[in-house]
Design a protein around this motif. Structure first.
Motif, short mmCIF file in Angstrom:
data_model
loop_
_atom_site.label_atom_id
_atom_site.label_comp_id
_atom_site.label_asym_id
_atom_site.label_seq_id
_atom_site.Cartn_x
_atom_site.Cartn_y
_atom_site.Cartn_z
N ASP A 1 35.27 -12.12 -2.18
CA ASP A 1 36.04 -10.98 -1.87
C ASP A 1 35.57 -9.74 -2.04
O ASP A 1 35.72 -8.97 -1.35
CB ASP A 1 37.56 -10.93 -2.87
CG ASP A 1 38.54 -12.12 -2.55
OD1 ASP A 1 38.53 -12.90 -1.67
OD2 ASP A 1 39.33 -12.44 -3.65
N ARG A 2 34.83 -9.55 -2.93
CA ARG A 2 34.14 -8.24 -3.30
C ARG A 2 33.02 -8.05 -2.16
O ARG A 2 32.77 -7.00 -1.65
CB ARG A 2 33.49 -8.12 -4.78
CG ARG A 2 34.42 -8.04 -5.68
CD ARG A 2 33.74 -7.69 -7.19
NE ARG A 2 32.98 -8.99 -7.66
CZ ARG A 2 33.66 -9.87 -8.54
NH1 ARG A 2 34.92 -9.79 -8.98
NH2 ARG A 2 32.90 -10.91 -8.87
N LEU A 3 32.12 -9.33 -2.00
CA LEU A 3 31.27 -9.22 -1.01
C LEU A 3 31.90 -8.83 0.46
O LEU A 3 31.29 -7.94 1.11
CB LEU A 3 30.32 -10.39 -0.94
CG LEU A 3 29.29 -10.68 0.11
CD1 LEU A 3 28.42 -9.49 0.11
CD2 LEU A 3 28.59 -11.80 0.02
N PHE A 4 32.95 -9.53 0.80
CA PHE A 4 33.45 -9.22 2.09
C PHE A 4 33.95 -7.67 2.16
O PHE A 4 33.65 -7.11 3.08
CB PHE A 4 34.82 -10.11 2.46
CG PHE A 4 35.59 -9.69 3.41
CD1 PHE A 4 35.20 -10.13 4.89
CD2 PHE A 4 36.86 -9.02 3.14
CE1 PHE A 4 36.03 -9.26 5.94
CE2 PHE A 4 37.55 -8.40 4.25
CZ PHE A 4 37.31 -8.66 5.62
N THR A 5 34.55 -7.24 1.00
CA THR A 5 35.08 -5.74 1.27
C THR A 5 33.93 -4.79 1.24
O THR A 5 33.70 -3.89 2.17
CB THR A 5 35.79 -5.61 -0.16
OG1 THR A 5 36.96 -6.30 -0.01
CG2 THR A 5 36.33 -4.22 -0.02
N ASP A 6 32.78 -5.08 0.56
CA ASP A 6 31.67 -4.46 0.44
C ASP A 6 30.86 -4.39 2.15
O ASP A 6 30.67 -3.22 2.72
CB ASP A 6 30.58 -4.69 -0.29
CG ASP A 6 30.95 -4.32 -1.86
OD1 ASP A 6 31.97 -3.49 -2.11
OD2 ASP A 6 30.24 -4.96 -2.77
N LEU A 7 30.89 -5.45 2.67
CA LEU A 7 29.97 -5.50 3.90
C LEU A 7 31.03 -4.90 5.03
O LEU A 7 30.54 -4.17 5.96
CB LEU A 7 29.74 -7.11 4.32
CG LEU A 7 28.91 -7.89 3.24
CD1 LEU A 7 28.80 -9.38 3.85
CD2 LEU A 7 27.57 -7.21 3.67
N MET A 8 32.31 -5.18 4.98
CA MET A 8 33.23 -4.63 5.95
C MET A 8 33.47 -3.08 5.84
O MET A 8 33.39 -2.41 7.03
CB MET A 8 34.67 -5.50 5.80
CG MET A 8 35.57 -5.06 6.97
SD MET A 8 34.94 -5.77 8.65
CE MET A 8 34.61 -7.72 8.37
N ILE A 9 33.40 -2.63 4.61
CA ILE A 9 33.40 -1.03 4.48
C ILE A 9 32.15 -0.46 5.25
O ILE A 9 32.30 0.33 6.05
CB ILE A 9 33.39 -0.71 3.23
CG1 ILE A 9 34.57 -0.93 2.45
CG2 ILE A 9 32.89 1.03 3.02
CD1 ILE A 9 34.59 -0.74 1.01
N ARG A 10 30.85 -1.03 5.11
CA ARG A 10 29.71 -0.61 5.81
C ARG A 10 29.68 -1.12 7.10
O ARG A 10 29.25 -0.30 7.98
CB ARG A 10 28.48 -1.36 5.02
CG ARG A 10 27.06 -0.80 5.78
CD ARG A 10 25.90 -1.54 4.71
NE ARG A 10 24.78 -1.12 5.20
CZ ARG A 10 23.95 -1.79 6.27
NH1 ARG A 10 24.54 -3.03 7.05
NH2 ARG A 10 22.97 -1.18 6.77
N HIS A 11 30.20 -2.17 7.59
CA HIS A 11 30.49 -2.44 8.80
C HIS A 11 31.18 -1.36 9.64
O HIS A 11 31.02 -1.11 10.90
CB HIS A 11 31.06 -3.97 9.03
CG HIS A 11 30.76 -4.55 10.18
ND1 HIS A 11 31.48 -4.30 11.50
CD2 HIS A 11 29.70 -5.41 10.67
CE1 HIS A 11 30.96 -4.88 12.40
NE2 HIS A 11 29.79 -5.60 12.12
N HIS A 12 32.13 -0.95 9.09
CA HIS A 12 33.15 -0.13 9.67
C HIS A 12 32.59 1.30 9.84
O HIS A 12 32.88 1.81 10.91
CB HIS A 12 34.54 -0.02 8.87
CG HIS A 12 35.75 -0.94 9.41
ND1 HIS A 12 35.35 -1.90 10.30
CD2 HIS A 12 37.00 -1.10 9.01
CE1 HIS A 12 36.43 -2.74 10.36
NE2 HIS A 12 37.39 -2.03 9.73
N GLN A 13 31.96 1.69 8.71
CA GLN A 13 31.08 2.97 8.79
C GLN A 13 29.83 3.16 9.95
O GLN A 13 30.16 4.15 10.89
CB GLN A 13 30.45 3.23 7.57
CG GLN A 13 31.47 3.56 6.28
CD GLN A 13 30.87 3.48 4.80
OE1 GLN A 13 29.72 2.85 4.94
NE2 GLN A 13 31.36 3.96 3.83
N GLY A 14 29.47 1.93 10.18
CA GLY A 14 28.55 1.89 11.43
C GLY A 14 29.53 1.93 12.69
O GLY A 14 29.11 2.47 13.79
#
Length: 229
Positions: free
Chosen positions: A174-187
């Motif tokens: 859950d934590r890894l998905f959230t971290d990756l998706m935040i960065r993905h959305h920022q891009g």
């Protein structure tokens, strides 16, 4: 498994996916889904009055954002299959459905413009075009690809990060998905902001503005959720 895209008939109300209720972030996510589906329909009815450049911002945005969305959908489906956190699962459902719809729309744009789905220039090179989308990308952009030394698009997870997500479980996943998706959305927001500024067609400019608003709202929701994980 990718979810089929659907184009609502002209004049019909868009069908909004049902999500689990009762979460703090639900209001902003509902706006994301509604606006995405509305513009999915609008794109089909928008006509392009002149040929679209194969190396300009409109085509570049359509190709690159399709790939960007594809990875977001993959991450969302991975976490939805393994997470027991209902908030994570609901966000994953939103990302998978809305971005799969948008992928289909951008694919259709390129078909309507008579252009290939394949890139004639490096990823994100169109973002540094000084011509504002009126031709080919600048030489510097073509050399650098705008996405970093390895040519990857901004915000994309690396193959190693994707493998880590596949192998993870429980709260770690859950934590890894959230971290990756935040960065993905920022891009994604950075790419969409360039689309607003550089695209020639109103179809792409309006859609890119929608992506900026929708993904900015989801970044806020994800950041709030991340603090509770």
């Amino acid at each position: 498994m990718p979810l089929p895209s659907a184009v609502p008939p002209e004049g019909a109300e868009p069908v909004i996916p049902r999500l689990p209720a009762g979460y703090l972030w639900l209001g902003s996510v509902a706006v994301v889904i509604l606006t995405a589906l509305i513009f999915f329909g609008i794109g089909w009815s928008s006509a392009t009055p002149r040929p679209v450049s194969d190396t300009g911002a409109d085509a570049g945005f359509a190709r690159d954002m399709q790939e960007h969305h594809a990875q977001a959908v993959e991450m969302a489906l991975l976490i939805r299959d393994k997470s027991s956190n209902e908030e994570i699962r609901a966000i994953a459902y939103d990302v998978a459905t809305s971005q799969q719809h948008q992928k289909g729309q951008m694919y259709a744009w390129l078909q309507d413009w008579g252009l290939s789905q394949a890139r004639p220039i490096p990823p994100m090179a169109w973002m540094e075009s000084e011509s504002g989308g009126h031709g080919s990308a600048s030489p510097h952009a073509a050399q650098s690809g705008s996405g970093g030394a390895d040519g990857a698009m901004e915000g994309m997870a690396t193959p190693e990060q994707m493998q880590a997500l596949r192998r993870s479980s429980g709260a770690e996943a859950d934590r890894l998905f959230t971290d990756l998706m935040i960065r993905h959305h920022q891009g994604g927001v950075a790419m969409a902001s360039a689309g607003v500024r550089l695209a020639e067609t109103s179809t792409v400019r309006d859609f890119a503005a929608l992506v900026v608003d929708a993904q900015t709202a989801e970044i806020t929701a994800l950041q709030e959720l991340r603090r509770s994980l």
